[in-house]
Design a protein around this motif. Structure first.
Motif, mmCIF file in Angstrom:
data_model
loop_
_atom_site.group_PDB
_atom_site.id
_atom_site.type_symbol
_atom_site.label_atom_id
_atom_site.label_comp_id
_atom_site.label_asym_id
_atom_site.label_seq_id
_atom_site.Cartn_x
_atom_site.Cartn_y
_atom_site.Cartn_z
ATOM 1 N N GLU A 29 1.630 6.516 -10.875
ATOM 2 C CA GLU A 29 2.168 7.484 -9.917
ATOM 3 C C GLU A 29 0.974 8.066 -9.146
ATOM 4 O O GLU A 29 -0.010 8.497 -9.761
ATOM 5 C CB GLU A 29 2.924 8.559 -10.718
ATOM 6 N N ASN A 30 1.083 8.071 -7.816
ATOM 7 C CA ASN A 30 -0.127 8.334 -7.031
ATOM 8 C C ASN A 30 -0.765 9.710 -7.264
ATOM 9 O O ASN A 30 -1.982 9.835 -7.321
ATOM 10 C CB ASN A 30 0.098 8.055 -5.541
ATOM 11 N N ASP A 51 2.509 4.384 3.606
ATOM 12 C CA ASP A 51 3.827 3.975 4.089
ATOM 13 C C ASP A 51 4.807 4.425 3.008
ATOM 14 O O ASP A 51 5.324 3.613 2.245
ATOM 15 C CB ASP A 51 3.790 2.445 4.257
ATOM 16 N N TYR A 63 12.513 -0.139 -4.662
ATOM 17 C CA TYR A 63 12.435 1.321 -4.803
ATOM 18 C C TYR A 63 13.640 1.974 -4.154
ATOM 19 O O TYR A 63 14.330 1.376 -3.321
ATOM 20 C CB TYR A 63 11.121 1.875 -4.221
ATOM 21 N N THR A 289 10.528 -4.022 2.660
ATOM 22 C CA THR A 289 9.942 -3.198 3.724
ATOM 23 C C THR A 289 8.420 -3.360 3.874
ATOM 24 O O THR A 289 7.696 -2.369 3.939
ATOM 25 C CB THR A 289 10.240 -1.710 3.444
ATOM 26 N N LYS A 291 4.829 -4.069 5.723
ATOM 27 C CA LYS A 291 4.292 -3.892 7.074
ATOM 28 C C LYS A 291 3.540 -5.166 7.452
ATOM 29 O O LYS A 291 2.939 -5.824 6.588
ATOM 30 C CB LYS A 291 3.336 -2.696 7.116
ATOM 31 N N TYR A 314 0.655 4.156 -1.549
ATOM 32 C CA TYR A 314 2.023 3.607 -1.653
ATOM 33 C C TYR A 314 1.910 2.118 -1.322
ATOM 34 O O TYR A 314 2.400 1.657 -0.284
ATOM 35 C CB TYR A 314 2.960 4.294 -0.655
ATOM 36 N N GLY A 316 3.089 -0.797 -2.199
ATOM 37 C CA GLY A 316 4.214 -1.713 -1.948
ATOM 38 C C GLY A 316 3.866 -3.139 -2.316
ATOM 39 O O GLY A 316 3.548 -3.445 -3.464
ATOM 40 N N SER A 317 3.881 -4.024 -1.313
ATOM 41 C CA SER A 317 3.591 -5.442 -1.573
ATOM 42 C C SER A 317 2.110 -5.761 -1.430
ATOM 43 O O SER A 317 1.725 -6.933 -1.515
ATOM 44 C CB SER A 317 4.393 -6.302 -0.600
ATOM 45 N N THR A 319 -0.030 -4.935 1.318
ATOM 46 C CA THR A 319 -0.516 -5.288 2.662
ATOM 47 C C THR A 319 -1.877 -4.663 2.965
ATOM 48 O O THR A 319 -2.794 -5.345 3.425
ATOM 49 C CB THR A 319 0.508 -4.846 3.734
ATOM 50 N N GLU A 335 0.191 2.011 -6.758
ATOM 51 C CA GLU A 335 1.623 1.680 -6.664
ATOM 52 C C GLU A 335 2.262 1.942 -8.019
ATOM 53 O O GLU A 335 1.750 1.500 -9.051
ATOM 54 C CB GLU A 335 1.792 0.211 -6.242
ATOM 55 N N GLN A 336 3.393 2.649 -8.011
ATOM 56 C CA GLN A 336 4.025 2.980 -9.290
ATOM 57 C C GLN A 336 5.008 1.917 -9.769
ATOM 58 O O GLN A 336 5.352 1.873 -10.952
ATOM 59 C CB GLN A 336 4.720 4.339 -9.200
ATOM 60 N N HIS A 339 6.222 -4.033 -9.328
ATOM 61 C CA HIS A 339 5.881 -5.117 -8.390
ATOM 62 C C HIS A 339 4.392 -5.158 -8.076
ATOM 63 O O HIS A 339 3.913 -6.098 -7.457
ATOM 64 C CB HIS A 339 6.700 -5.023 -7.097
HETATM 65 C C1 LIG Z 1 7.616 1.372 1.997
HETATM 66 S S1 LIG Z 1 6.913 0.810 0.543
HETATM 67 C C2 LIG Z 1 5.271 0.398 1.053
HETATM 68 C C3 LIG Z 1 5.195 -0.946 1.693
HETATM 69 C C4 LIG Z 1 3.800 -1.401 2.025
HETATM 70 N N1 LIG Z 1 3.262 -0.693 3.143
HETATM 71 C C5 LIG Z 1 3.785 -2.872 2.302
HETATM 72 O O1 LIG Z 1 3.333 -3.304 3.377
HETATM 73 O O2 LIG Z 1 4.206 -3.631 1.443
HETATM 74 C C6 LIG Z 1 6.696 2.240 -0.400
HETATM 75 C C7 LIG Z 1 6.133 1.986 -1.784
HETATM 76 O O3 LIG Z 1 5.719 3.231 -2.348
HETATM 77 C C8 LIG Z 1 5.950 3.197 -3.750
HETATM 78 N N2 LIG Z 1 5.958 4.597 -4.233
HETATM 79 C C9 LIG Z 1 6.884 5.541 -3.982
HETATM 80 N N3 LIG Z 1 6.529 6.718 -4.544
HETATM 81 C C10 LIG Z 1 5.340 6.505 -5.167
HETATM 82 C C11 LIG Z 1 4.454 7.323 -5.915
HETATM 83 N N4 LIG Z 1 4.733 8.618 -6.121
HETATM 84 N N5 LIG Z 1 3.329 6.790 -6.432
HETATM 85 C C12 LIG Z 1 3.040 5.473 -6.215
HETATM 86 N N6 LIG Z 1 3.840 4.636 -5.495
HETATM 87 C C13 LIG Z 1 4.969 5.142 -4.971
HETATM 88 C C14 LIG Z 1 7.274 2.450 -3.878
HETATM 89 O O4 LIG Z 1 7.424 1.903 -5.148
HETATM 90 C C15 LIG Z 1 7.121 1.405 -2.766
HETATM 91 O O5 LIG Z 1 6.607 0.205 -3.280
#
Ligand SMILES: C[S@@+](CC[C@H](N)C(=O)[O-])C[C@H]1O[C@@H](n2cnc3c(N)ncnc32)[C@H](O)[C@@H]1O
Length: 383
Positions: A29-30, A51, A63, A289, A291, A314, A316-317, A319, A335-336, A339
């Motif tokens: 968790e960030n 993001d 998520y 989602t 980017k 955050y 995500g994948s 990027t 990333e929490q 994935h």
């Molecule tokens: C919109 S996605 C990001 C996509 C990323 N920019 C990409 O290109 O793949 C948001 C991500 O934030 C993660 N997330 C949400 N809250 C979080 C937190 N408190 N700590 C860490 N990761 C978190 C979600 O699991 C998700 O994978």
């Protein structure tokens, strides 16, 4: 084992070392991860791109985006405050968002950074197709940019490459060994002139030139004479024209200020990002989602230089981490979701091995680099 001196575990210290000198992604968790890293990354990050979930009431495969406004706001305020602390003096934070929370995010950013440090709101044309089921087809998202210090950011930010029409202005009609040049005025308005800028200039062919009324020469006489001797002043093809300075392409800081409108054809779309990812991670469930790498590349290009530390809390994948690796930046990704172990790790392995998609061709990516992967539960552990 805890080190009593600063409360960090040995593993956490290892991670911090890697964050300072190389690349790391952390499963956790960030807020908790940033808290653990604490002073170790304070003031060290040149560019943060995040993001976060947009609070748009959607449920995605990886998520849930239904936090509700109060919870979402509360989370964003805490994280923006903590993220600001990690920035260098000239560092900046870029946040993707859509219409659901744009207005609130702007307010949070103004409160945390000071409204004087709001840099810009970029409109990103994130889809090319028309969505006919809604009252309006939404074809854009936003990226808000805040700086730790707007002044310092302005001094350090990079320009974008100049378009061909600007480069075409540089020619070399006199075969100057310094290469292509364009001529610019050798006189300026005399408002702030000193006496030494008013004189009669003697051209190599003996012709005399005075600055026009209300203007003076840009250089004093000795400097102008040195420039003429050096062949840096142009008097036209026949040597009789009004003198002009030669501005060389090789010496000019050529580039354009980024505009606030980023079109799909320049930086990609959500759809192009998804297609890239599907080709890259054939065995993993589609990430809804991502980017496009081109979008993150533009941000990192403007806001950082090779070797700088980039943070995405955050991930995500993955990027931002992939783009940072391809652009020679160091990175910390958090990333929490699980994935991170499938999408991010496998993606970064592919990047290390020379993956050819995304921005690879653009930056001549051939592979290389490394990245440590940590898990953060109560402590940071290398896995
Ligand atoms: C919109 S996605 C990001 C996509 C990323 N920019 C990409 O290109 O793949 C948001 C991500 O934030 C993660 N997330 C949400 N809250 C979080 C937190 N408190 N700590 C860490 N990761 C978190 C979600 O699991 C998700 O994978």
């Amino acid at each position: 084992m805890m080190d009593e001196s600063n409360g960090f575990t040995r593993e956490a210290k290892l991670c911090i070392g890697e964050v300072q000198t190389g690349n790391a992604i952390v499963h956790g968790e960030n807020l908790a991860v940033l808290d653990s890293l604490g002073a170790a990354i304070k003031g060290r990050v040149k560019c943060i791109y995040i993001d976060p979930p947009y609070n748009n009431a959607e449920v995605y495969r990886h998520y849930d985006d239904r936090l509700g406004r109060r919870v979402w706001l509360d989370r964003m305020i805490h994280r923006m405050k903590m993220l600001r602390e990690t920035l260098t003096v000239d560092g900046s934070l870029w946040v993707s968002i859509d219409d659901s929370e744009l207005h609130n995010l702007r307010q949070i950013g103004d409160d945390v950074f000071g409204s004087e440090n709001f840099i810009s709101s970029v409109v990103w044309n994130h889809r090319k197709t028309r969505e006919n089921r809604r009252p309006f087809s939404t074809n854009h998202e936003y990226i808000l940019c805040f700086a730790r210090s707007a002044e310092a950011f302005k001094r350090s930010r990079n320009l974008l490459a100049a378009p061909p029409e600007i480069l075409d202005r540089y020619k070399n009609p006199d075969n100057d060994p310094r290469g292509a040049w364009q001529s610019v005025s050798a006189n300026v308005q005399d408002g702030h002139a000193t006496k030494s800028q008013f004189y009669t200039l003697v051209a190599p062919n003996g012709r005399l030139h005075c600055p026009p009324k209300g203007r003076c020469w840009v250089y004093n006489k000795p400097k102008m004479e040195a420039e003429i001797r050096d062949g840096r002043v142009y008097f036209g093809r026949d040597g009789n024209a009004v003198p002009r300075l030669k501005k060389y392409l090789s010496e000019a800081k050529i580039g354009v200020a980024p505009s606030t409108l980023w079109m799909a054809d320049e930086v990609g779309t959500t759809d192009s990002a998804k297609k890239h990812l599907m080709a890259l991670l054939t065995k993993e469930a589609v990430f809804d989602t991502p980017k496009p790498e081109g979008l993150v590349q533009r941000i990192l290009h403007i806001a950082s230089n090779p070797g700088d530390l980039i943070l995405d809390a955050y991930l995500g994948s993955g990027t931002t981490a992939s783009v940072a690796m391809k652009m020679g930046r160091n990175f910390l990704g958090i990333e929490q979701g699980p994935h991170i172990a499938t999408h991010c790790v496998n993606r970064l392995r592919a990047v290390r091995d020379g993956e050819a998609g995304g921005i690879s061709a653009l930056v001549g990516w051939k592979g290389g680099g490394s990245c440590a992967f940590y898990s953060h539960r109560s402590k940071l552990t290398r896995v």
